[in-house]
Design an enzyme around this catalytic site. Structure first.
Site, PDB file in Angstrom:
ATOM      1  N   ASP A  12      -1.205   5.569  -4.802  1.00 43.60           N
ATOM      2  CA  ASP A  12      -0.908   4.580  -3.789  1.00 43.60           C
ATOM      3  C   ASP A  12      -2.214   3.914  -3.353  1.00 43.60           C
ATOM      4  O   ASP A  12      -3.276   4.543  -3.388  1.00 43.60           O
ATOM      5  CB  ASP A  12      -0.234   5.350  -2.646  1.00 43.60           C
ATOM      6  CG  ASP A  12       0.034   4.509  -1.435  1.00 43.60           C
ATOM      7  OD1 ASP A  12       0.426   3.339  -1.603  1.00 43.60           O
ATOM      8  OD2 ASP A  12      -0.128   5.033  -0.317  1.00 43.60           O
ATOM      9  N   ASN A  19       3.239  -1.360  -2.220  1.00 41.00           N
ATOM     10  CA  ASN A  19       4.512  -1.950  -1.810  1.00 41.00           C
ATOM     11  C   ASN A  19       4.310  -3.273  -1.084  1.00 41.00           C
ATOM     12  O   ASN A  19       5.236  -3.771  -0.481  1.00 41.00           O
ATOM     13  CB  ASN A  19       5.267  -0.989  -0.872  1.00 41.00           C
ATOM     14  CG  ASN A  19       6.395  -0.271  -1.587  1.00 41.00           C
ATOM     15  OD1 ASN A  19       6.433  -0.244  -2.818  1.00 41.00           O
ATOM     16  ND2 ASN A  19       7.312   0.316  -0.838  1.00 41.00           N
ATOM     17  N   LYS A  74       8.591   1.355  -3.950  1.00 40.95           N
ATOM     18  CA  LYS A  74       8.664   2.765  -3.555  1.00 40.95           C
ATOM     19  C   LYS A  74       9.577   2.934  -2.347  1.00 40.95           C
ATOM     20  O   LYS A  74       9.552   2.073  -1.480  1.00 40.95           O
ATOM     21  CB  LYS A  74       7.256   3.263  -3.181  1.00 40.95           C
ATOM     22  CG  LYS A  74       6.248   3.215  -4.285  1.00 40.95           C
ATOM     23  CD  LYS A  74       4.890   3.715  -3.780  1.00 40.95           C
ATOM     24  CE  LYS A  74       4.296   2.788  -2.736  1.00 40.95           C
ATOM     25  NZ  LYS A  74       3.070   3.312  -2.122  1.00 40.95           N
ATOM     26  N   ASP A 123      -2.843   1.757  -0.156  1.00 39.93           N
ATOM     27  CA  ASP A 123      -3.204   1.794   1.267  1.00 39.93           C
ATOM     28  C   ASP A 123      -3.026   3.199   1.840  1.00 39.93           C
ATOM     29  O   ASP A 123      -1.954   3.790   1.757  1.00 39.93           O
ATOM     30  CB  ASP A 123      -2.356   0.784   2.046  1.00 39.93           C
ATOM     31  CG  ASP A 123      -2.760  -0.642   1.693  1.00 39.93           C
ATOM     32  OD1 ASP A 123      -3.920  -0.996   1.937  1.00 39.93           O
ATOM     33  OD2 ASP A 123      -1.913  -1.367   1.116  1.00 39.93           O
ATOM     34  N   ASP A 148       0.000   8.832   0.438  1.00 44.92           N
ATOM     35  CA  ASP A 148      -0.157   9.342   1.799  1.00 44.92           C
ATOM     36  C   ASP A 148       1.160   9.349   2.573  1.00 44.92           C
ATOM     37  O   ASP A 148       1.173   9.665   3.754  1.00 44.92           O
ATOM     38  CB  ASP A 148      -1.217   8.533   2.570  1.00 44.92           C
ATOM     39  CG  ASP A 148      -0.772   7.114   2.837  1.00 44.92           C
ATOM     40  OD1 ASP A 148      -0.029   6.562   2.001  1.00 44.92           O
ATOM     41  OD2 ASP A 148      -1.155   6.566   3.884  1.00 44.92           O
TER      42      ASP A 148
HETATM   43 MG   LIG Z   1       0.174   4.402   1.611  1.00 47.08          MG
END
Ligand SMILES: [Mg+2]
Length: 404
Positions: free
Chosen positions: A2, A36, A175, A4, A199
């Protein structure tokens, strides 16, 4: 991995990210970076990452906007109407898909991304096209993203407006939905194993596990979910990306449970109705052709007793009275149902013993093909898998022995 919260936070790389990525590359690992955010093109994102000192190549970037364009092309879609950013439109055009703007032009699909200049007439146009049969596709379904003064509306908020008026759900790409993860693993070397690093337990870990991939959570806080079968429990947890190089970190092997992750938990009821001969009432369901106990769900303001007597009458034409509780069944393996829309409901079903007040059984209503009494020793084939146990419990009263 991922983007961010794993590689960067806002406009800065996260601790350990740049060095870890370099060492993973040196070790020959194949990388994919997932986001995303449907607004930037892959090229724009690549430039922004380079400014942070994080080097990637185009094929490693999987934005939900690009994945949506790839999904549409794979489905043979040639024209779309878009509620989204210029970046999303660019990705669609790069994929050879015509983006129509005039109401008079037909489009095979309506694509909803995050449109910051959305107007009422855009919504109106999208809803009308979906109602007339266009494929309804969304880049992602996140309802908000963090802003300086609090959460700001994201794609999911626009999606909710379109969905409400169109009375239809979208095919979601981002996602935690499967198309994004399929796009990410496509093109990886044959025989390689993939692990997802993210995360968010709700987006990254759940999405990975639904696809049968292992998941590492980046978090300084431990995660806790009540069931050990929860898809959101990661297979390992690291404080930041450098944890990927820590030999002490052990990744659990993920085993996909035998149920689909539920969207909702609902209250259900089922009836075991014996006649004087000790035979049990079964109905053959119109939706799947299988035999089962009369059953259904509890409607608003109904008690479970009211719900079960109503369901028995609706499905078989018999008036019954509840005489006792047999058990409450909730195992997700047998009590999760996937509807044709793709939505999954996990039922918590109260099963009652009932006796007949009046009537003879027959097909009664659209949900039932036939209904009849059967000897418990000669049940029909094609019986719903959990019902023999409920029936058994009714006969010997041992529900409590199954509680785990
Ligand atoms: Mg994230």
């Amino acid at each position: 991995m991922d983007l961010d919260g794993v590689v960067r936070l806002g406009d800065a790389p996260l601790p350990g990210a740049v060095e870890t990525l370099a060492r993973l590359r040196a070790a020959g690992k194949e990388l994919r970076l997932l986001t995303n955010d449907p607004r930037p093109t892959r090229h724009e994102l690549l430039r922004r990452l380079a400014e942070l000192g994080v080097e990637f190549v185009l094929d490693e970037i999987v934005t939900c906007g690009w994945a949506t364009a790839a999904r549409l092309r794979a489905a043979g879609c040639e024209s779309v109407f878009v509620l989204g950013s210029a970046g999303l439109t660019t990705e669609l055009r790069h994929m050879g898909i015509a983006v129509v703007t005039s109401p008079s032009e037909p489009a095979e699909a309506v694509v909803v991304g995050c449109d910051e200049n959305l107007t009422y007439s855009d919504l109106d146009e999208a809803v009308g096209r979906i109602r007339r049969g266009a494929w309804f596709v969304a880049t992602n379904a996140d309802t908000s993203f963090p802003g300086p003064t609090g959460p700001r509306p994201a794609t999911g908020a626009v999606l909710a407006a379109v969905e409400a008026a169109a009375d239809r759900g979208p095919h979601v790409v981002g996602k935690p939905h499967p198309p994004m993860f399929r796009a990410a693993v496509e093109g990886l070397s044959e025989g390689s194993q993939a692990v997802v690093v993210g995360d968010s337990p709700h987006s990254d870990v759940l999405g990975a596990h639904q696809q049968g991939l292992r998941a590492i959570l980046v978090s300084t806080e431990p995660v806790d979910f009540p069931s050990r079968r929860d898809f959101r429990i990661p297979d390992a947890r690291i404080a930041d990306l450098s944890g990927l190089l820590d030999p002490e970190v052990v990744i659990r092997r993920w085993q996909h449970p035998e149920f689909s992750w539920p969207d909702t938990v609902r209250a259900g009821v089922a009836a075991v109705v014996f006649d004087e001969a000790g035979d049990v009432l079964l109905q053959r369901r119109a939706d799947n052709g299988m035999w089962g106990l009369p059953s259904g769900h509890v409607e608003p303001a109904e008690t479970v007793e009211e719900a079960v007597t109503r369901e028995v009458f609706e499905e078989t034409g018999l008036r019954v009275r509840v005489t006792g509780l047999i058990g409450v069944y909730s195992e997700p393996e047998s009590q999760s149902f996937v509807y044709p829309s793709g939505r999954v409901s996990h039922f918590v079903t109260s099963c009652f013993r009932c006796r007949v007040v009046e009537g003879t059984p027959g097909a009664h209503g659209a949900e039932t093909l036939e209904a009849a009494f059967f000897s418990p020793d000669a049940l029909p084939t094609g019986l719903l898998p959990m019902h023999p146990r409920w029936l058994d419990d009714a006969r010997v009263g041992r529900w409590a022995a199954h509680i785990r």
